[in-house]
Design an enzyme around this catalytic site. Structure first.
Site, PDB file in Angstrom:
ATOM      1  N   ASN A   9     -29.641 -31.813 -14.715  1.00 12.38           N
ATOM      2  CA  ASN A   9     -29.996 -30.474 -14.231  1.00 12.38           C
ATOM      3  C   ASN A   9     -31.184 -29.990 -15.061  1.00 12.38           C
ATOM      4  OD1 ASN A   9     -30.139 -27.803 -13.496  1.00 12.38           O
ATOM      5  ND2 ASN A   9     -28.190 -27.206 -14.440  1.00 12.38           N
ATOM      6  N   TRP A  10     -32.362 -30.060 -14.457  1.00 12.55           N
ATOM      7  CA  TRP A  10     -33.572 -29.684 -15.210  1.00 12.55           C
ATOM      8  C   TRP A  10     -33.708 -28.170 -15.392  1.00 12.55           C
ATOM      9  CZ3 TRP A  10     -38.249 -33.027 -13.114  1.00 12.55           C
ATOM     10  CH2 TRP A  10     -37.969 -34.377 -13.353  1.00 12.55           C
ATOM     11  N   LYS A  11     -32.931 -27.411 -14.646  1.00 14.40           N
ATOM     12  CA  LYS A  11     -33.028 -25.938 -14.672  1.00 14.40           C
ATOM     13  C   LYS A  11     -34.470 -25.504 -14.404  1.00 14.40           C
ATOM     14  CE  LYS A  11     -29.158 -25.968 -17.802  1.00 14.40           C
ATOM     15  NZ  LYS A  11     -28.335 -25.246 -18.734  1.00 14.40           N
ATOM     16  N   HIS A  98     -23.047 -23.013 -10.674  1.00  6.10           N
ATOM     17  CA  HIS A  98     -23.335 -23.211 -12.105  1.00  6.10           C
ATOM     18  C   HIS A  98     -23.072 -21.891 -12.840  1.00  6.10           C
ATOM     19  CE1 HIS A  98     -25.536 -23.927 -15.808  1.00  6.10           C
ATOM     20  NE2 HIS A  98     -25.433 -25.211 -15.543  1.00  6.10           N
ATOM     21  N   GLU A 100     -24.683 -20.373 -14.994  1.00  3.79           N
ATOM     22  CA  GLU A 100     -25.856 -19.480 -15.087  1.00  3.79           C
ATOM     23  C   GLU A 100     -26.038 -18.700 -13.788  1.00  3.79           C
ATOM     24  OE1 GLU A 100     -28.614 -22.516 -16.357  1.00  3.79           O
ATOM     25  OE2 GLU A 100     -27.527 -22.660 -18.247  1.00  3.79           O
ATOM     26  N   GLU A 170     -17.542 -27.590 -16.672  1.00  2.37           N
ATOM     27  CA  GLU A 170     -18.512 -27.212 -17.701  1.00  2.37           C
ATOM     28  C   GLU A 170     -18.000 -25.989 -18.457  1.00  2.37           C
ATOM     29  OE1 GLU A 170     -22.669 -28.748 -16.653  1.00  2.37           O
ATOM     30  OE2 GLU A 170     -22.459 -26.809 -15.693  1.00  2.37           O
ATOM     31  N   GLY A 176     -25.582 -25.626 -23.466  1.00  2.00           N
ATOM     32  CA  GLY A 176     -26.807 -25.290 -24.200  1.00  2.00           C
ATOM     33  C   GLY A 176     -26.554 -24.774 -25.607  1.00  2.00           C
ATOM     34  N   SER A 216     -23.556 -29.633 -23.443  1.00  2.00           N
ATOM     35  CA  SER A 216     -24.069 -30.265 -24.662  1.00  2.00           C
ATOM     36  C   SER A 216     -23.703 -31.749 -24.753  1.00  2.00           C
ATOM     37  CB  SER A 216     -23.602 -29.508 -25.915  1.00  2.00           C
ATOM     38  OG  SER A 216     -24.127 -28.189 -25.892  1.00  2.00           O
ATOM     39  N   GLY A 237     -27.753 -31.025 -18.978  1.00  2.00           N
ATOM     40  CA  GLY A 237     -28.851 -30.059 -18.979  1.00  2.00           C
ATOM     41  C   GLY A 237     -29.968 -30.519 -19.893  1.00  2.00           C
ATOM     42  N   GLY A 238     -29.999 -29.967 -21.102  1.00  3.01           N
ATOM     43  CA  GLY A 238     -31.086 -30.221 -22.054  1.00  3.01           C
ATOM     44  C   GLY A 238     -31.467 -31.686 -22.210  1.00  3.01           C
TER      45      GLY A 238
HETATM   46  C1  PEP Z   1     -25.735 -27.527 -17.725  1.00  2.31           C
HETATM   47  O1  PEP Z   1     -26.401 -26.518 -17.753  1.00  2.31           O
HETATM   48  O2  PEP Z   1     -25.238 -27.933 -16.665  1.00  2.31           O
HETATM   49  C2  PEP Z   1     -25.548 -28.220 -18.992  1.00  2.31           C
HETATM   50  C3  PEP Z   1     -24.559 -29.065 -19.098  1.00  2.31           C
HETATM   51  O3  PEP Z   1     -26.431 -27.933 -19.995  1.00  2.31           O
HETATM   52  P1  PEP Z   1     -26.511 -28.617 -21.467  1.00  2.31           P
HETATM   53  O4  PEP Z   1     -26.325 -30.085 -21.272  1.00  2.31           O
HETATM   54  O5  PEP Z   1     -27.879 -28.284 -21.962  1.00  2.31           O
HETATM   55  O6  PEP Z   1     -25.425 -28.008 -22.273  1.00  2.31           O
END
Ligand code: PEP
Length: 252
Positions: A9-11, A98, A100, A170, A176, A216, A237-238
């Site tokens: 997920n590049w956001k 998600h 967010e 999640e 994050g 994470s 994500g990241g």
């Molecule tokens: C996400 O936003 O779906 C996610 C898992 O982010 P991160 O890996 O950065 O915690």
């Protein structure tokens, strides 16, 4: 046998050229990476980069997903992108619900349910996110929270429809933040979710549902998390913004 999926997920990150570079690097390195044949890599870039990214999709082990979709079919909804549009671009997956979107854009379980309906109507596979915030975990309410999200967002579907759904657990406190759920915490929740699905749709549907972990997830902890029997991959994500890290997770 259910698929193992590693979805990035590049956001809201990367300019067009940076995104192009990342997909190129990813594809180049994927070619020389030995992936388990049951593993699928999905990349979810921002809308403007979907077409460029889907040019690389080969419908076998590399697929493309959107990060959001409208809950409406078409019409006067300025700024929205419909499932029909994504279908016409041959996009395969779409993230829904998600944390967010839930926290900043008021995406409720009812909206999630309508988005899921739109996606299934247009032959996309929803990756439906669920998970509790820190306060809910500290109050030991995580199971009630996730049960409600899954029941209200998904359990109106028929078993046939549900078989196209991917779930991503999640925990919001892990997204994050650098804090990851322990492998035991992840397994406990994934088993709980699979059991909910079994109660509603039967064992076969439950056994065939891919349940991903997100929060994470990094090259250093992916193997331990994915070793659990009910953890079928990750929503990343990241770490999906760096080809080497993302591929290290995919091979874990
Ligand atoms: C996400 O936003 O779906 C996610 C898992 O982010 P991160 O890996 O950065 O915690």
């Amino acid at each position: 046998m259910r698929k193992h999926i590693v979805a990035g997920n590049w956001k809201m990150n990367k300019t067009f050229n940076e995104a192009d570079d990342l997909v190129n690097e990813l594809m180049e390195k994927l070619e020389s990476t030995e992936l388990d044949p049951n593993t699928l890599v999905v990349v979810c870039p921002p809308f403007p980069y979907l077409e460029m990214t889907s040019d690389y999709s080969d419908d076998s082990y590399f697929m493309v997903g959107a990060q959001n979709v409208s809950d409406q079919e078409s019409g006067a909804y300025t700024g929205e992108v419909s499932a029909a549009m994504l279908e016409s671009m041959e996009i395969d997956y779409c993230i829904v619900g998600h944390s967010e979107r839930r926290a900043y854009y008021g995406e409720t379980d009812e909206i999630v349910a309508r988005k899921v309906d739109q996606l299934l109507k247009h032959n996309l596979r929803p990756i439906v996110c669920c998970g509790e915030v820190l306060e809910e975990r500290e109050g030991n309410r995580q199971f009630d929270v996730v049960k409600k999200q899954i029941t209200d967002g998904l359990f109106h579907l028929s078993a046939d429809e549900f078989s196209n759904v991917v779930i991503a657990y999640e925990p919001v406190w892990a997204i994050g933040t650098g804090k990851t759920a322990t492998p035991d915490q992840a397994q406990e929740m994934h088993a709980f979710i699979r059991n909910l699905i079994a109660e509603k749709y039967g064992d076969e549907v439950a056994e065939n549902t891919s349940i991903l972990y997100g929060g994470s997830c990094k090259p250093g902890n992916a193997k331990e998390l994915f070793a659990n029997k009910d953890v079928d991959g990750g929503l990343i994500g990241g770490a999906s913004l760096k080809a080497d890290d993302f591929l290290a997770i995919a091979t874990a």
